[in-house]
Design a protein around this motif. Structure first.
Motif, PDB file in Angstrom:
ATOM      1  N   PHE A 179      -0.149 -14.524 -12.295  1.00  0.00           N
ATOM      2  CA  PHE A 179       0.732 -15.544 -11.813  1.00  0.00           C
ATOM      3  C   PHE A 179       1.803 -14.944 -10.828  1.00  0.00           C
ATOM      4  CE2 PHE A 179      -0.549 -16.403 -16.164  1.00  0.00           C
ATOM      5  CZ  PHE A 179      -0.705 -17.678 -16.379  1.00  0.00           C
ATOM      6  N   LEU A 180       1.503 -13.840 -10.358  1.00  0.00           N
ATOM      7  CA  LEU A 180       2.343 -13.171  -9.333  1.00  0.00           C
ATOM      8  C   LEU A 180       1.743 -13.796  -8.004  1.00  0.00           C
ATOM      9  CD1 LEU A 180       3.178  -9.714 -10.637  1.00  0.00           C
ATOM     10  CD2 LEU A 180       4.543 -11.708 -10.828  1.00  0.00           C
ATOM     11  N   SER A 181       2.504 -14.054  -6.944  1.00  0.00           N
ATOM     12  CA  SER A 181       2.026 -14.671  -5.527  1.00  0.00           C
ATOM     13  C   SER A 181       1.694 -13.088  -4.979  1.00  0.00           C
ATOM     14  CB  SER A 181       3.174 -15.133  -4.899  1.00  0.00           C
ATOM     15  OG  SER A 181       4.194 -14.143  -4.450  1.00  0.00           O
ATOM     16  N   TRP A 182       0.849 -13.260  -3.978  1.00  0.00           N
ATOM     17  CA  TRP A 182       0.191 -12.493  -2.892  1.00  0.00           C
ATOM     18  C   TRP A 182       1.274 -11.572  -2.162  1.00  0.00           C
ATOM     19  CZ3 TRP A 182      -3.883 -10.017  -4.165  1.00  0.00           C
ATOM     20  CH2 TRP A 182      -4.893 -10.648  -4.539  1.00  0.00           C
ATOM     21  N   THR A 183       2.283 -12.378  -2.073  1.00  0.00           N
ATOM     22  CA  THR A 183       3.546 -11.818  -1.246  1.00  0.00           C
ATOM     23  C   THR A 183       4.242 -10.744  -2.228  1.00  0.00           C
ATOM     24  OG1 THR A 183       4.098 -13.984  -0.404  1.00  0.00           O
ATOM     25  CG2 THR A 183       5.628 -12.077  -0.153  1.00  0.00           C
ATOM     26  N   ILE A 184       4.269 -10.880  -3.487  1.00  0.00           N
ATOM     27  CA  ILE A 184       4.891  -9.891  -4.453  1.00  0.00           C
ATOM     28  C   ILE A 184       3.882  -8.882  -4.690  1.00  0.00           C
ATOM     29  CG2 ILE A 184       5.483  -9.501  -6.834  1.00  0.00           C
ATOM     30  CD1 ILE A 184       6.589 -12.366  -6.821  1.00  0.00           C
ATOM     31  N   VAL A 185       2.496  -8.953  -4.716  1.00  0.00           N
ATOM     32  CA  VAL A 185       1.431  -8.024  -4.779  1.00  0.00           C
ATOM     33  C   VAL A 185       1.551  -7.254  -3.790  1.00  0.00           C
ATOM     34  CG1 VAL A 185      -1.003  -7.553  -5.064  1.00  0.00           C
ATOM     35  CG2 VAL A 185      -0.023  -9.457  -6.121  1.00  0.00           C
ATOM     36  N   ALA A 186       1.549  -7.466  -2.493  1.00  0.00           N
ATOM     37  CA  ALA A 186       1.585  -6.949  -1.346  1.00  0.00           C
ATOM     38  C   ALA A 186       2.875  -6.097  -1.259  1.00  0.00           C
ATOM     39  CB  ALA A 186       1.660  -7.804  -0.002  1.00  0.00           C
ATOM     40  N   SER A 187       4.135  -6.585  -1.734  1.00  0.00           N
ATOM     41  CA  SER A 187       5.249  -5.708  -1.801  1.00  0.00           C
ATOM     42  C   SER A 187       5.202  -4.624  -2.756  1.00  0.00           C
ATOM     43  CB  SER A 187       6.498  -6.729  -2.135  1.00  0.00           C
ATOM     44  OG  SER A 187       6.635  -7.774  -1.114  1.00  0.00           O
ATOM     45  N   LEU A 188       4.574  -4.798  -3.734  1.00  0.00           N
ATOM     46  CA  LEU A 188       4.468  -3.913  -4.968  1.00  0.00           C
ATOM     47  C   LEU A 188       3.526  -2.646  -4.194  1.00  0.00           C
ATOM     48  CD1 LEU A 188       3.904  -5.832  -8.128  1.00  0.00           C
ATOM     49  CD2 LEU A 188       5.934  -4.516  -7.269  1.00  0.00           C
ATOM     50  N   THR A 189       2.453  -3.071  -3.341  1.00  0.00           N
ATOM     51  CA  THR A 189       1.623  -2.318  -3.115  1.00  0.00           C
ATOM     52  C   THR A 189       2.176  -1.344  -1.852  1.00  0.00           C
ATOM     53  OG1 THR A 189      -0.284  -3.736  -3.251  1.00  0.00           O
ATOM     54  CG2 THR A 189      -0.610  -1.956  -1.712  1.00  0.00           C
ATOM     55  N   TYR A 190       3.051  -1.997  -1.009  1.00  0.00           N
ATOM     56  CA  TYR A 190       3.802  -1.241  -0.090  1.00  0.00           C
ATOM     57  C   TYR A 190       4.890  -0.172  -0.909  1.00  0.00           C
ATOM     58  CZ  TYR A 190       2.127  -3.514   3.945  1.00  0.00           C
ATOM     59  OH  TYR A 190       1.354  -3.951   5.124  1.00  0.00           O
ATOM     60  N   LEU A 191       5.535  -0.869  -1.793  1.00  0.00           N
ATOM     61  CA  LEU A 191       6.373   0.313  -2.685  1.00  0.00           C
ATOM     62  C   LEU A 191       5.488   1.469  -3.329  1.00  0.00           C
ATOM     63  CD1 LEU A 191       8.643  -2.361  -4.461  1.00  0.00           C
ATOM     64  CD2 LEU A 191       9.209  -0.981  -2.663  1.00  0.00           C
TER      65      LEU A 191
END
Length: 330
Positions: free
Chosen positions: A147-159
């Motif tokens: 249910f998380l958007s790919w924008t959030i997933v990408a942000s978590l990946t960068y973090l």
């Protein structure tokens, strides 16, 4: 007595009608209207889905013919000149086609090898859990990422993996030592990160289909297998896996149709100037050529090629499934 039995016996049907199933009476317009009114709420619930596909899936197909034209917005669809297969020839002979095809197929192969079996394995493991509260808790936890958007997933990946402030990158640097590595910007780490994102986001949601198939397995089969001395592995291989085989085949056919669709949003968010040679696929190429450079006809030709390949893949995989004795998608 014998004559009475013969007299009471019903006469045999004519040979011309033996073994035939009686035909249902044809539905008259009045019966069709009555059936429609009786199921009106079901058709009303179906209407939004039908409208969605008509408006957003089928109506845009009208614009596919600009792949065979030199489309100019000022001239419109009808006024733009025809160029035939010129855009397809440019695509296949251009310098970018080999790189795009290689990047797309490598991601597709990694998805089939790692991402596709993951929900099956997780569903089989969850099916073996006997503590109900633990099973439900694990299910809920692995469903959440979907249910998380790919924008959030990408942000978590960068973090996590960025060289400047990445938590895991800093941990690896402190434990292993050496220079900090910017994993999200390196070509060799792009594909592993994409696969890890897909596993984390989609595995839990994919298990729903297989768990639903496992819920229909008759528990008496397991009891009979235990009586015959079958262990847990034998029960898994001879009862559980065959129970979800039809679902696996259907999902495999659907997955084959999406092999050329790498996912625009995820790839675009993880693309940088340093990993573009590895990250650029047909989806991002269509956006870059069609939107940013205004090559509408050429980008439409690229998208049409990708769609035609997807159709052939899904038809071919469905034919192969039937040849192997499995139920296909249609």
């Amino acid at each position: 007595m014998a004559t009475d039995l013969v007299a009471d016996r019903a006469p045999d049907p004519p040979k011309s009608t033996r073994g035939r199933v009686p035909r249902a009476a044809p539905k008259t317009p009045g019966r069709r209207l009555a059936l429609l009114l009786r199921n009106r709420w079901l058709y009303l619930m179906l209407l939004p889905g039908v409208l969605y596909f008509l408006v957003f899936k089928y109506w845009p197909m009208y614009g596919l013919h600009i792949a065979f034209k030199d489309y100019v917005p000022f001239l419109g669809y009808s006024g733009s000149p025809w160029v035939g297969l010129e855009h397809f020839e440019e695509l296949f002979t251009g310098p970018d086609f080999g790189r795009l095809m290689a990047n797309t197929l490598i991601l597709a192969l990694l998805t089939v090898v790692f991402v596709f079996p993951a929900p099956i394995v997780v569903a089989l493991l969850l099916n073996e859990l006997r503590v109900r509260i633990v099973k439900r808790s694990v299910q809920s936890l692995i469903y959440i990422p979907h249910f998380l958007s790919w924008t959030i997933v990408a942000s978590l990946t960068y973090l996590l993996f960025s060289a400047d402030f990445g938590v895991l990158a800093g941990f690896i640097h402190d434990v292993v030592g050496g220079q900090r590595v910017d994993y999200v910007a390196q070509e060799e780490w792009f594909r592993p990160i994409i696969i890890l994102q897909l596993l984390w986001k989609q595995t839990g949601w994919g298990t729903i289909i297989y768990l639903a198939a496992l819920a229909n397995v008759d528990t008496q089969l397991y009891e009979a297998a235990r009586v015959d001395g079958a262990g847990r592995w034998r029960q898994l291989w001879h009862i559980t896996v065959p129970a979800i085989r039809p679902a696996i085949v259907v999902m495999a056919i659907l997955t084959s149709g999406n092999l050329m669709d790498s996912g625009f949003e995820q790839i675009w968010l993880m693309t940088t100037s340093l990993n573009r040679s590895t990250s650029e696929v047909f989806d991002t190429y269509v956006y870059y050529i069609g939107i940013t450079q205004g090559a509408f006809s050429y980008s439409t030709a690229v998208g049409l090629f990708k769609g035609v390949v997807g159709v052939f893949l899904i038809v071919g995989s469905n034919w192969l499934a039937k040849r192997l004795g499995q139920r296909g998608l249609y």
